[in-house]
Scaffold this motif. Structure first.
Motif, PDB file in Angstrom:
ATOM      1  N   ASP A  63       0.836  -1.207   0.000  1.00  0.00           N
ATOM      2  CA  ASP A  63       0.000   0.000   0.000  1.00  0.00           C
ATOM      3  C   ASP A  63       0.873   1.259   0.000  1.00  0.00           C
ATOM      4  O   ASP A  63       1.775   1.410   0.838  1.00  0.00           O
ATOM      5  N   VAL A  64       0.581   2.177  -0.921  1.00  0.00           N
ATOM      6  CA  VAL A  64       1.396   3.397  -1.030  1.00  0.00           C
ATOM      7  C   VAL A  64       1.246   4.298   0.188  1.00  0.00           C
ATOM      8  O   VAL A  64       2.083   5.176   0.420  1.00  0.00           O
ATOM      9  N   ALA A  68     -10.600  -0.015  -2.861  1.00  0.00           N
ATOM     10  CA  ALA A  68     -11.069  -1.297  -2.312  1.00  0.00           C
ATOM     11  C   ALA A  68     -10.030  -1.962  -1.415  1.00  0.00           C
ATOM     12  O   ALA A  68     -10.379  -2.654  -0.465  1.00  0.00           O
ATOM     13  N   ALA A  69      -8.723  -1.778  -1.718  1.00  0.00           N
ATOM     14  CA  ALA A  69      -7.650  -2.437  -0.954  1.00  0.00           C
ATOM     15  C   ALA A  69      -7.840  -3.953  -0.996  1.00  0.00           C
ATOM     16  O   ALA A  69      -7.660  -4.557  -2.043  1.00  0.00           O
ATOM     17  N   ASN A 111     -11.167  -0.127  10.273  1.00  0.00           N
ATOM     18  CA  ASN A 111     -11.256  -0.287   8.829  1.00  0.00           C
ATOM     19  C   ASN A 111     -11.620  -1.739   8.559  1.00  0.00           C
ATOM     20  O   ASN A 111     -10.893  -2.647   8.992  1.00  0.00           O
ATOM     21  N   GLY A 112     -12.749  -1.978   7.889  1.00  0.00           N
ATOM     22  CA  GLY A 112     -13.223  -3.342   7.691  1.00  0.00           C
ATOM     23  C   GLY A 112     -13.594  -3.634   6.254  1.00  0.00           C
ATOM     24  O   GLY A 112     -13.953  -2.725   5.490  1.00  0.00           O
ATOM     25  N   PHE A 113     -13.530  -4.922   5.892  1.00  0.00           N
ATOM     26  CA  PHE A 113     -13.807  -5.364   4.526  1.00  0.00           C
ATOM     27  C   PHE A 113     -14.687  -6.609   4.512  1.00  0.00           C
ATOM     28  O   PHE A 113     -14.572  -7.467   5.385  1.00  0.00           O
ATOM     29  N   SER A 118      -3.162  -8.624  -8.865  1.00  0.00           N
ATOM     30  CA  SER A 118      -3.224  -7.451  -9.732  1.00  0.00           C
ATOM     31  C   SER A 118      -3.227  -6.167  -8.908  1.00  0.00           C
ATOM     32  O   SER A 118      -2.550  -5.191  -9.267  1.00  0.00           O
ATOM     33  N   ARG A 119      -3.950  -6.164  -7.793  1.00  0.00           N
ATOM     34  CA  ARG A 119      -3.979  -4.963  -6.941  1.00  0.00           C
ATOM     35  C   ARG A 119      -2.611  -4.708  -6.319  1.00  0.00           C
ATOM     36  O   ARG A 119      -2.174  -3.558  -6.230  1.00  0.00           O
TER      37      ARG A 119
END
Length: 317
Positions: free
Chosen positions: A47-48, A215-216, A239-241, A252-253
Motif C-alpha cells: 500500500d502506497v 477497495a484495498a 477499517n473493515g472489509f 493485480s492490486r
C-alpha cells in the motif's frame, strides 16, 4: 531527568486493562478463537499509504507487520473459523497526535457475513469495551458518497478531480502538487480534513461502500467496494472489509500498488506470496476488521493525544 516515567496516568492504564479484558470476554462469548501470528514477516505491505519498518534477524531482511491481516487469512484458509487477536503493529513515518509508530490493533474475522453484519459486530464490541461512564446513541451509517456530499458538498463518485481540488482550495486547504491530478488522493484529503472531523460525535459513525478504486483487500461491486470505516469523536477507529478471495485480482492490486510506489519514488516491497497461495487454496467467505485500540482508549477517557493513553510512546521507548 524524568523521561523514565510513563506518559499515561496509572488510572488510564487501568482503563486500558479493563477494556482489553472486556474484549477477551466478548470474543470468548461469541466463540471466536484467539490466535497469534508472527510480527516479523519476509513480505511487506505494498500500500502506497503505509510504510513498513525493516528489521534483520539471523542475517535476513524482515519487516515488522503493519497488520496481521495476511497471516490471519492464511489461518482462515487452513480452516480456523472465526478468529481474532490483540497485537502490536508497526508503521514507519507515523507519529503525532493520533499516531505512534508502534501501536495496538484488535483484528478479527467472521465467516459467512458481509461488511454490514460486521459493522453491527464492531458496534457490539465497542459497547462492551467502553467504560460504564461513557454512553452513546445507536450508531449512524452513511455511504461514503453520502458523507462526502453532506460535509464537503461534492460527489465522491462523479465529480472530476478539478472540482475536488477547487473544493479543498475554497476551504483554505493547500493541495500538494503530487495529488492535484490524483482523484483518490484528493478524496483522502477531503475525508481527513472536511468530513472525518464531523463524524462520530455522541455516537459511533460507520462510513461504508468506498469507491472501488479504494477497495484495498475488499470485494468490489461496480463503482463501490464492500469496505467500511468507523469513526468516534472525529477519529477513525476501524477499517473493515467483506474480504476479497480472488487470488489473481489480489495479485493485480498488489502489482498496481507497486506501480504507484514507483511513481511516488517509494521503495518497492516484496509481495506476500504465501498469502496469495492461501487465497489460491481458498479463502472462505468472510469479513474482517482492524480496530485501533489506543484511539478507542482516547475516546474512552477523553484524551487529546495518543501519548496520554500509552505507557511509553516512541520518544520514551
Amino acid at each position: 531527568m524524568s523521561d523514565w516515567k510513563p506518559t499515561a496516568p496509572i488510572a488510564t492504564l487501568e482503563v486500558r486493562a479493563g477494556m482489553l479484558r472486556a474484549a477477551r470476554e466478548y470474543f470468548a462469548a461469541t466463540r471466536a478463537l484467539e490466535v497469534e501470528t508472527p510480527t516479523l514477516s519476509a513480505a511487506a505491505v505494498t500500500d502506497v499509504h503505509l510504510a513498513s519498518v525493516e528489521a534483520t534477524a539471523v542475517g535476513q531482511r524482515r519487516y515488522l507487520h503493519t497488520s496481521p491481516e495476511y497471516a490471519m487469512k492464511r489461518l482462515l484458509a487452513a480452516g480456523c473459523g472465526d478468529i481474532w487477536q490483540i497485537c502490536r503493529v508497526y508503521r514507519d513515518g507515523e507519529s503525532g497526535r493520533w499516531h505512534n509508530p508502534e501501536f495496538t490493533l484488535i483484528e478479527w474475522y467472521r465467516l459467512a457475513i458481509d461488511h454490514h453484519a460486521l459493522m453491527s459486530d464492531v458496534e457490539r464490541l465497542i459497547s462492551a469495551m467502553m467504560p460504564t461512564t461513557r454512553h452513546f446513541d445507536r450508531s449512524e451509517r452513511l455511504t461514503y458518497r453520502e458523507a462526502v456530499q453532506l460535509h464537503a458538498g461534492v460527489d465522491a463518485l462523479e465529480d472530476p478531480v478539478q472540482v475536488l481540488v477547487a473544493r479543498l482550495e475554497s476551504a483554505g486547504i493547500e493541495v500538494p502538487p503530487s495529488i492535484r491530478g490524483d482523484r483518490d488522493g484528493c478524496l483522502d484529503l477531503i475525508m481527513s480534513v472536511l468530513v472525518g472531523p464531523h463524524l462520530g460525535h455522541d455516537r459511533l459513525t460507520f462510513i461504508y461502500d468506498y469507491p472501488s478504486s479504494q477497495a484495498a483487500l475488499a470485494q468490489a461491486r461496480g463503482p463501490v467496494a464492500s469496505r467500511f470505516e468507523a469513526y468516534m469523536n472525529g477519529i477513525e477507529l476501524a477499517n473493515g472489509f467483506h474480504e476479497l478471495g480472488d487470488a489473481p485480482e489480489q495479485r493485480s492490486r498488489f502489482e498496481q500498488d507497486l506501480v504507484g510506489r514507483r511513481q511516488r519514488k517509494l521503495p518497492p516491497m516484496p509481495i506476500d506470496e504465501r498469502f496469495l497461495g492461501a487465497l489460491e487454496y481458498g479463502l472462505p467467505d468472510c469479513s474482517g476488521v482492524a480496530l485501533g485500540f489506543d484511539r478507542l482508549v482516547m475516546c474512552a477517557v477523553g484524551a487529546t493525544h495518543i501519548d496520554e493513553v500509552i505507557a511509553f510512546p516512541f520518544e520514551r521507548a
